[in-house]
Design a protein around this motif. Structure first.
Motif, PDB file in Angstrom:
ATOM      1  N   GLN A  26      58.446  49.736  41.863  1.00 39.28           N
ATOM      2  CA  GLN A  26      58.686  51.165  41.658  1.00 39.28           C
ATOM      3  C   GLN A  26      59.767  51.478  40.638  1.00 39.28           C
ATOM      4  OE1 GLN A  26      59.303  52.519  45.706  1.00 39.28           O
ATOM      5  NE2 GLN A  26      57.116  52.383  46.199  1.00 39.28           N
ATOM      6  N   ALA A  27      60.651  50.536  40.350  1.00 38.46           N
ATOM      7  CA  ALA A  27      61.672  50.704  39.314  1.00 38.46           C
ATOM      8  C   ALA A  27      62.483  51.988  39.481  1.00 38.46           C
ATOM      9  CB  ALA A  27      61.004  50.687  37.929  1.00 38.46           C
ATOM     10  N   ASN A  28      62.884  52.267  40.701  1.00 37.05           N
ATOM     11  CA  ASN A  28      63.562  53.538  40.976  1.00 37.05           C
ATOM     12  C   ASN A  28      64.991  53.367  41.479  1.00 37.05           C
ATOM     13  OD1 ASN A  28      62.958  52.448  43.453  1.00 37.05           O
ATOM     14  ND2 ASN A  28      61.868  54.241  44.243  1.00 37.05           N
ATOM     15  N   LYS A  29      65.587  52.189  41.253  1.00 34.11           N
ATOM     16  CA  LYS A  29      66.943  51.944  41.736  1.00 34.11           C
ATOM     17  C   LYS A  29      67.840  51.378  40.641  1.00 34.11           C
ATOM     18  CE  LYS A  29      65.604  51.251  46.575  1.00 34.11           C
ATOM     19  NZ  LYS A  29      65.639  50.335  47.735  1.00 34.11           N
ATOM     20  N   LEU A  73      68.831  49.994  36.569  1.00 33.85           N
ATOM     21  CA  LEU A  73      68.356  49.080  35.536  1.00 33.85           C
ATOM     22  C   LEU A  73      67.788  47.794  36.125  1.00 33.85           C
ATOM     23  CD1 LEU A  73      68.057  48.343  32.557  1.00 33.85           C
ATOM     24  CD2 LEU A  73      70.422  47.479  32.615  1.00 33.85           C
ATOM     25  N   SER A 116      66.321  47.223  38.963  1.00 31.84           N
ATOM     26  CA  SER A 116      64.988  47.411  39.534  1.00 31.84           C
ATOM     27  C   SER A 116      63.938  47.586  38.441  1.00 31.84           C
ATOM     28  CB  SER A 116      64.976  48.621  40.475  1.00 31.84           C
ATOM     29  OG  SER A 116      65.132  49.836  39.765  1.00 31.84           O
ATOM     30  N   LYS A 117      64.328  48.184  37.321  1.00 33.39           N
ATOM     31  CA  LYS A 117      63.395  48.334  36.198  1.00 33.39           C
ATOM     32  C   LYS A 117      63.035  46.976  35.599  1.00 33.39           C
ATOM     33  CE  LYS A 117      65.153  52.929  34.936  1.00 33.39           C
ATOM     34  NZ  LYS A 117      63.977  53.654  35.458  1.00 33.39           N
ATOM     35  N   VAL A 118      64.019  46.095  35.512  1.00 35.40           N
ATOM     36  CA  VAL A 118      63.771  44.752  34.982  1.00 35.40           C
ATOM     37  C   VAL A 118      62.843  43.976  35.913  1.00 35.40           C
ATOM     38  CG1 VAL A 118      64.824  42.528  34.423  1.00 35.40           C
ATOM     39  CG2 VAL A 118      65.935  44.655  33.709  1.00 35.40           C
ATOM     40  N   ALA A 126      60.689  45.207  38.122  1.00 31.64           N
ATOM     41  CA  ALA A 126      59.357  45.806  38.084  1.00 31.64           C
ATOM     42  C   ALA A 126      58.613  45.392  36.816  1.00 31.64           C
ATOM     43  CB  ALA A 126      59.465  47.329  38.165  1.00 31.64           C
ATOM     44  N   TRP A 127      59.313  45.408  35.686  1.00 33.51           N
ATOM     45  CA  TRP A 127      58.672  44.984  34.430  1.00 33.51           C
ATOM     46  C   TRP A 127      58.222  43.534  34.512  1.00 33.51           C
ATOM     47  CZ3 TRP A 127      59.825  40.966  31.182  1.00 33.51           C
ATOM     48  CH2 TRP A 127      59.061  40.905  30.010  1.00 33.51           C
TER      49      TRP A 127
END
Length: 228
Positions: free
Chosen positions: A68-71, A73, A75-77, A79-80
């Motif tokens: 979900q990449a919602n927490k 940087l 979490s974005k890494v 998720a990616w």
């Protein structure tokens, strides 16, 4: 593309150079078609070691929240990375929602993918093998896929030079596929799911020689059996 790049350029060479793992029985993994690798879970590095050391691309179901990449940087890494290496989300919230939530895993198996799961649902707190959750049985019956038992041995972190944790010659023992196709269509029967799961866990135990404890591992780590 990203999976092959990470495996061939980073994780595969890194795992071999650092830990010198060994593999027995890789010929038991089908060269094509949907199949489930069902493994014990000792240490955090288990998924990395297994994926690095087998030839086929391996998909791990990861909890859907990680996608979900919602927490921030980090979490974005994460998720990616999970999306880039073609992993699939799994709903672990329980009940009917979890049954519906394994659909991405079933689809991957039906597409001919190799899926790796850890039926215990958590890492062992003490090196023993704990009761498996029935998701492995449901996946096998719904996708009509063989289950290949895998025992990871020696993946525990040990203290190395200067106190730096390391893994000392981990091993992977891969057993013969278990065929439950005669039970397809009975994935709603609780007794059938439990029987299949117990067969899988018994095969893992025989490969790795761990002592088996007939309770869920999360009870020992976090629940009413913690410290007992």
């Amino acid at each position: 593309m990203w999976y092959k790049l990470f495996k061939g350029g980073l994780f595969g060479p890194g795992v071999r150079a650092l830990w010198h793992p060994w593999v027995v029985g890789e010929e038991n993994i089908p060269t094509h078609g949907g199949a489930i690798l069902a493994c014990n879970h000792i240490e955090l590095l288990d998924p990395v070691i297994l994926a690095a050391m087998i030839g086929r691309q391996l998909t791990y179901p990861a909890k859907k929240e990680l996608f979900q990449a919602n927490k921030g940087l980090g979490s974005k890494v994460v998720a990616w990375f999970l999306k880039a290496v073609d992993q699939v989300p799994l709903d672990r919230s329980g009940g009917r929602r979890s049954v519906e939530g394994i659909r991405p895993v079933i689809d991957r198996l039906m597409e001919g993918g190799l899926v790796g799961i850890f039926p215990e649902g958590t890492r062992s707190a003490d090196g023993e093998l704990y009761k498996g959750k029935t998701g492995v049985a449901r996946m096998a019956l719904m996708a009509d896929a063989p289950v290949i038992p895998v025992a990871l041995v020696g993946t525990e972190l040990v203290k190395g030079r200067f106190g730096i944790p390391k893994v000392d010659r981990p091993g992977i023992v891969i057993g013969r596929p278990l065929d439950f196709s005669a039970l397809r269509g009975r994935e709603e029967e609780v007794a059938v799911l439990r029987w299949v799961t117990n067969e899988v866990m018994d095969a893992i135990q025989q490969l790795g020689g761990q002592a088996y404890v007939d309770v869920y591992g999360f009870r020992v780590k976090y629940g009413n059996l913690k410290g007992k």
